[in-house]
Motif scaffolding. Structure first.
Motif, PDB file in Angstrom:
ATOM      1  N   MET A   5      83.333  38.677 -62.915  1.00 38.09           N
ATOM      2  CA  MET A   5      82.359  37.853 -62.189  1.00 38.09           C
ATOM      3  C   MET A   5      82.650  36.373 -62.396  1.00 38.09           C
ATOM      4  O   MET A   5      82.568  35.589 -61.450  1.00 38.09           O
ATOM      5  N   ALA A   6      83.007  35.987 -63.615  1.00 37.50           N
ATOM      6  CA  ALA A   6      83.317  34.586 -63.885  1.00 37.50           C
ATOM      7  C   ALA A   6      84.531  34.118 -63.089  1.00 37.50           C
ATOM      8  O   ALA A   6      84.604  32.960 -62.684  1.00 37.50           O
ATOM      9  N   LEU A   7      85.465  35.027 -62.850  1.00 38.76           N
ATOM     10  CA  LEU A   7      86.657  34.695 -62.070  1.00 38.76           C
ATOM     11  C   LEU A   7      86.429  34.833 -60.564  1.00 38.76           C
ATOM     12  O   LEU A   7      87.338  34.579 -59.775  1.00 38.76           O
ATOM     13  N   GLY A   8      85.238  35.242 -60.174  1.00 33.31           N
ATOM     14  CA  GLY A   8      84.919  35.410 -58.758  1.00 33.31           C
ATOM     15  C   GLY A   8      85.562  36.639 -58.133  1.00 33.31           C
ATOM     16  O   GLY A   8      85.664  36.737 -56.919  1.00 33.31           O
ATOM     17  N   ARG A   9      85.988  37.587 -58.942  1.00 32.10           N
ATOM     18  CA  ARG A   9      86.647  38.787 -58.432  1.00 32.10           C
ATOM     19  C   ARG A   9      85.709  39.979 -58.323  1.00 32.10           C
ATOM     20  O   ARG A   9      86.142  41.060 -57.913  1.00 32.10           O
ATOM     21  N   ALA A  10      84.433  39.793 -58.705  1.00 29.16           N
ATOM     22  CA  ALA A  10      83.464  40.889 -58.644  1.00 29.16           C
ATOM     23  C   ALA A  10      82.058  40.310 -58.578  1.00 29.16           C
ATOM     24  O   ALA A  10      81.820  39.170 -58.984  1.00 29.16           O
ATOM     25  N   GLY A  11      81.160  41.125 -58.094  1.00 29.89           N
ATOM     26  CA  GLY A  11      79.740  40.778 -58.073  1.00 29.89           C
ATOM     27  C   GLY A  11      78.964  41.766 -58.934  1.00 29.89           C
ATOM     28  O   GLY A  11      79.542  42.667 -59.543  1.00 29.89           O
ATOM     29  N   ARG A  12      77.653  41.615 -58.969  1.00 34.14           N
ATOM     30  CA  ARG A  12      76.815  42.481 -59.800  1.00 34.14           C
ATOM     31  C   ARG A  12      76.931  43.948 -59.408  1.00 34.14           C
ATOM     32  O   ARG A  12      76.744  44.827 -60.225  1.00 34.14           O
ATOM     33  N   ARG A  13      77.210  44.229 -58.170  1.00 37.66           N
ATOM     34  CA  ARG A  13      77.247  45.619 -57.697  1.00 37.66           C
ATOM     35  C   ARG A  13      78.665  46.176 -57.545  1.00 37.66           C
ATOM     36  O   ARG A  13      78.831  47.273 -57.043  1.00 37.66           O
ATOM     37  N   THR A  14      79.654  45.434 -57.995  1.00 38.91           N
ATOM     38  CA  THR A  14      81.030  45.910 -57.907  1.00 38.91           C
ATOM     39  C   THR A  14      81.236  47.073 -58.880  1.00 38.91           C
ATOM     40  O   THR A  14      80.902  46.968 -60.063  1.00 38.91           O
ATOM     41  N   ALA A  15      81.773  48.164 -58.373  1.00 38.36           N
ATOM     42  CA  ALA A  15      82.039  49.329 -59.222  1.00 38.36           C
ATOM     43  C   ALA A  15      83.322  49.103 -60.019  1.00 38.36           C
ATOM     44  O   ALA A  15      84.328  48.654 -59.486  1.00 38.36           O
ATOM     45  N   ILE A  16      83.232  49.384 -61.297  1.00 39.48           N
ATOM     46  CA  ILE A  16      84.425  49.347 -62.142  1.00 39.48           C
ATOM     47  C   ILE A  16      84.548  50.712 -62.807  1.00 39.48           C
ATOM     48  O   ILE A  16      83.543  51.364 -63.095  1.00 39.48           O
ATOM     49  N   PRO A  17      85.777  51.153 -63.057  1.00 43.26           N
ATOM     50  CA  PRO A  17      85.945  52.432 -63.754  1.00 43.26           C
ATOM     51  C   PRO A  17      85.519  52.262 -65.215  1.00 43.26           C
ATOM     52  O   PRO A  17      85.991  51.345 -65.902  1.00 43.26           O
ATOM     53  N   PHE A  18      84.616  53.118 -65.667  1.00 41.02           N
ATOM     54  CA  PHE A  18      84.075  52.964 -67.008  1.00 41.02           C
ATOM     55  C   PHE A  18      84.829  53.788 -68.049  1.00 41.02           C
ATOM     56  O   PHE A  18      84.769  53.506 -69.233  1.00 41.02           O
ATOM     57  N   GLY A  19      85.567  54.816 -67.604  1.00 33.14           N
ATOM     58  CA  GLY A  19      86.295  55.671 -68.538  1.00 33.14           C
ATOM     59  C   GLY A  19      87.212  54.927 -69.490  1.00 33.14           C
ATOM     60  O   GLY A  19      87.213  55.207 -70.696  1.00 33.14           O
ATOM     61  N   PRO A  20      88.020  53.971 -69.000  1.00 32.90           N
ATOM     62  CA  PRO A  20      88.894  53.261 -69.936  1.00 32.90           C
ATOM     63  C   PRO A  20      88.129  52.537 -71.054  1.00 32.90           C
ATOM     64  O   PRO A  20      88.607  52.479 -72.191  1.00 32.90           O
ATOM     65  N   PHE A  21      86.950  52.042 -70.741  1.00 33.32           N
ATOM     66  CA  PHE A  21      86.163  51.336 -71.758  1.00 33.32           C
ATOM     67  C   PHE A  21      85.520  52.317 -72.730  1.00 33.32           C
ATOM     68  O   PHE A  21      85.431  52.040 -73.931  1.00 33.32           O
ATOM     69  N   MET A  22      85.098  53.478 -72.207  1.00 33.35           N
ATOM     70  CA  MET A  22      84.585  54.528 -73.086  1.00 33.35           C
ATOM     71  C   MET A  22      85.664  54.968 -74.065  1.00 33.35           C
ATOM     72  O   MET A  22      85.407  55.123 -75.266  1.00 33.35           O
ATOM     73  N   ILE A  23      86.865  55.159 -73.553  1.00 38.41           N
ATOM     74  CA  ILE A  23      87.980  55.610 -74.384  1.00 38.41           C
ATOM     75  C   ILE A  23      88.376  54.523 -75.379  1.00 38.41           C
ATOM     76  O   ILE A  23      88.615  54.809 -76.560  1.00 38.41           O
ATOM     77  N   GLY A  24      88.424  53.276 -74.942  1.00 37.13           N
ATOM     78  CA  GLY A  24      88.729  52.173 -75.854  1.00 37.13           C
ATOM     79  C   GLY A  24      87.688  52.040 -76.954  1.00 37.13           C
ATOM     80  O   GLY A  24      88.026  51.810 -78.120  1.00 37.13           O
ATOM     81  N   GLY A  25      86.423  52.192 -76.594  1.00 40.16           N
ATOM     82  CA  GLY A  25      85.362  52.143 -77.593  1.00 40.16           C
ATOM     83  C   GLY A  25      85.474  53.286 -78.587  1.00 40.16           C
ATOM     84  O   GLY A  25      85.291  53.100 -79.798  1.00 40.16           O
ATOM     85  N   ALA A  26      85.794  54.487 -78.084  1.00 41.61           N
ATOM     86  CA  ALA A  26      85.964  55.641 -78.973  1.00 41.61           C
ATOM     87  C   ALA A  26      87.141  55.423 -79.915  1.00 41.61           C
ATOM     88  O   ALA A  26      87.063  55.745 -81.105  1.00 41.61           O
ATOM     89  N   LEU A  27      88.228  54.860 -79.392  1.00 39.18           N
ATOM     90  CA  LEU A  27      89.379  54.576 -80.246  1.00 39.18           C
ATOM     91  C   LEU A  27      88.986  53.601 -81.353  1.00 39.18           C
ATOM     92  O   LEU A  27      89.303  53.814 -82.527  1.00 39.18           O
ATOM     93  N   ALA A  28      88.267  52.542 -80.991  1.00 40.40           N
ATOM     94  CA  ALA A  28      87.823  51.577 -82.000  1.00 40.40           C
ATOM     95  C   ALA A  28      86.931  52.251 -83.043  1.00 40.40           C
ATOM     96  O   ALA A  28      87.085  52.029 -84.249  1.00 40.40           O
ATOM     97  N   GLY A  29      86.022  53.111 -82.584  1.00 44.68           N
ATOM     98  CA  GLY A  29      85.139  53.819 -83.511  1.00 44.68           C
ATOM     99  C   GLY A  29      85.901  54.727 -84.451  1.00 44.68           C
ATOM    100  O   GLY A  29      85.653  54.749 -85.663  1.00 44.68           O
ATOM    101  N   VAL A  30      86.852  55.494 -83.917  1.00 45.54           N
ATOM    102  CA  VAL A  30      87.632  56.409 -84.756  1.00 45.54           C
ATOM    103  C   VAL A  30      88.494  55.627 -85.741  1.00 45.54           C
ATOM    104  O   VAL A  30      88.602  56.006 -86.914  1.00 45.54           O
ATOM    105  N   LEU A  31      89.094  54.538 -85.282  1.00 46.94           N
ATOM    106  CA  LEU A  31      89.918  53.741 -86.198  1.00 46.94           C
ATOM    107  C   LEU A  31      89.089  53.242 -87.383  1.00 46.94           C
ATOM    108  O   LEU A  31      89.533  53.300 -88.529  1.00 46.94           O
ATOM    109  N   LEU A  32      87.893  52.758 -87.104  1.00 45.53           N
ATOM    110  CA  LEU A  32      87.041  52.268 -88.196  1.00 45.53           C
ATOM    111  C   LEU A  32      86.478  53.426 -89.020  1.00 45.53           C
ATOM    112  O   LEU A  32      86.369  53.326 -90.246  1.00 45.53           O
ATOM    113  N   GLY A  33      86.122  54.526 -88.355  1.00 46.73           N
ATOM    114  CA  GLY A  33      85.586  55.676 -89.068  1.00 46.73           C
ATOM    115  C   GLY A  33      86.614  56.355 -89.955  1.00 46.73           C
ATOM    116  O   GLY A  33      86.260  56.967 -90.964  1.00 46.73           O
ATOM    117  N   ALA A  34      87.888  56.283 -89.575  1.00 48.66           N
ATOM    118  CA  ALA A  34      88.946  56.949 -90.328  1.00 48.66           C
ATOM    119  C   ALA A  34      89.342  56.206 -91.587  1.00 48.66           C
ATOM    120  O   ALA A  34      89.928  56.798 -92.496  1.00 48.66           O
TER     121      ALA A  34
END
Length: 188
Positions: A154-183
């Motif tokens: 949004m800051a770069l003007g490439r999306a608006g509030r209703r622009t769909a973004i794929p959320f899976g990569p962020f879910m997976i990245g968050g899980a990786l971060a969690g597992v790395l810290l949990g391990a």
């Protein structure tokens, strides 16, 4: 060959990303039984992230077997000496995170796809292995990463509030971060 901009585009980057994820998981986990599980699941998670990024879909052919594989493989790892997690915690984590995503989907179906709900099952199993703190940290990190990405677009003007973004990569990245810290071993 795939069409330009199709699901095949971005796949070459998946190999080094999967290798880096596996190296990070190995460094954080050490020689514990669950490392074999993380190394088996990480390439599939990266593949799911690439597919979702390219076509905004998380196919059942990958999400559902990933959830089953995570549960079965962690069940086997839990039986081996030196395992640092809990299989019952992993199963409960899958149910809890899957239910949380299902609730979000029901409340606001336009906000995420049902593939995200199915992906949450496997990520919940993986994060739940190391306990509630890891589960909540990994889930929160996924939302944080997705939010920061959306705000940057949004800051770069490439999306608006209703622009769909794929959320899976962020879910997976968050899980990786969690597992790395949990391990990481707890200093005692």
């Amino acid at each position: 060959p795939p069409a330009p901009g199709g699901p095949g585009r971005g796949a070459p980057a998946a190999v080094p990303v999967a290798a880096l994820a596996c190296a990070a998981l190995a460094a954080a986990t050490g020689c514990r039984p669950e490392l074999a599980v993380w190394l088996a699941l990480a390439p599939f998670a990266v593949l799911l992230a690439v597919v979702d990024r390219r076509v905004h879909r998380l196919p059942d052919r990958l999400t559902l077997p990933l959830a089953a594989a995570a549960a079965v493989l962690l069940g086997a790892a839990a039986r081996l000496p030196g395992a640092a997690g809990s299989w019952s915690g992993a199963l409960l984590g899958g149910v809890v995170l899957g239910a949380a995503y299902l609730a979000l989907f029901v409340i606001h179906p336009g906000g995420m796809g049902f593939g995200d709900v199915k992906l949450a099952l496997s990520l919940g199993v993986v994060l739940g292995w190391y306990g509630w703190g890891t589960l909540f940290m990994g889930a929160f990190a996924g939302f944080l990463f997705g939010s920061l990405y959306g705000l940057a677009l949004m800051a770069l003007g490439r999306a608006g509030r209703r622009t769909a973004i794929p959320f899976g990569p962020f879910m997976i990245g968050g899980a990786l971060a969690g597992v790395l810290l949990g391990a990481l071993p707890v200093a005692g």
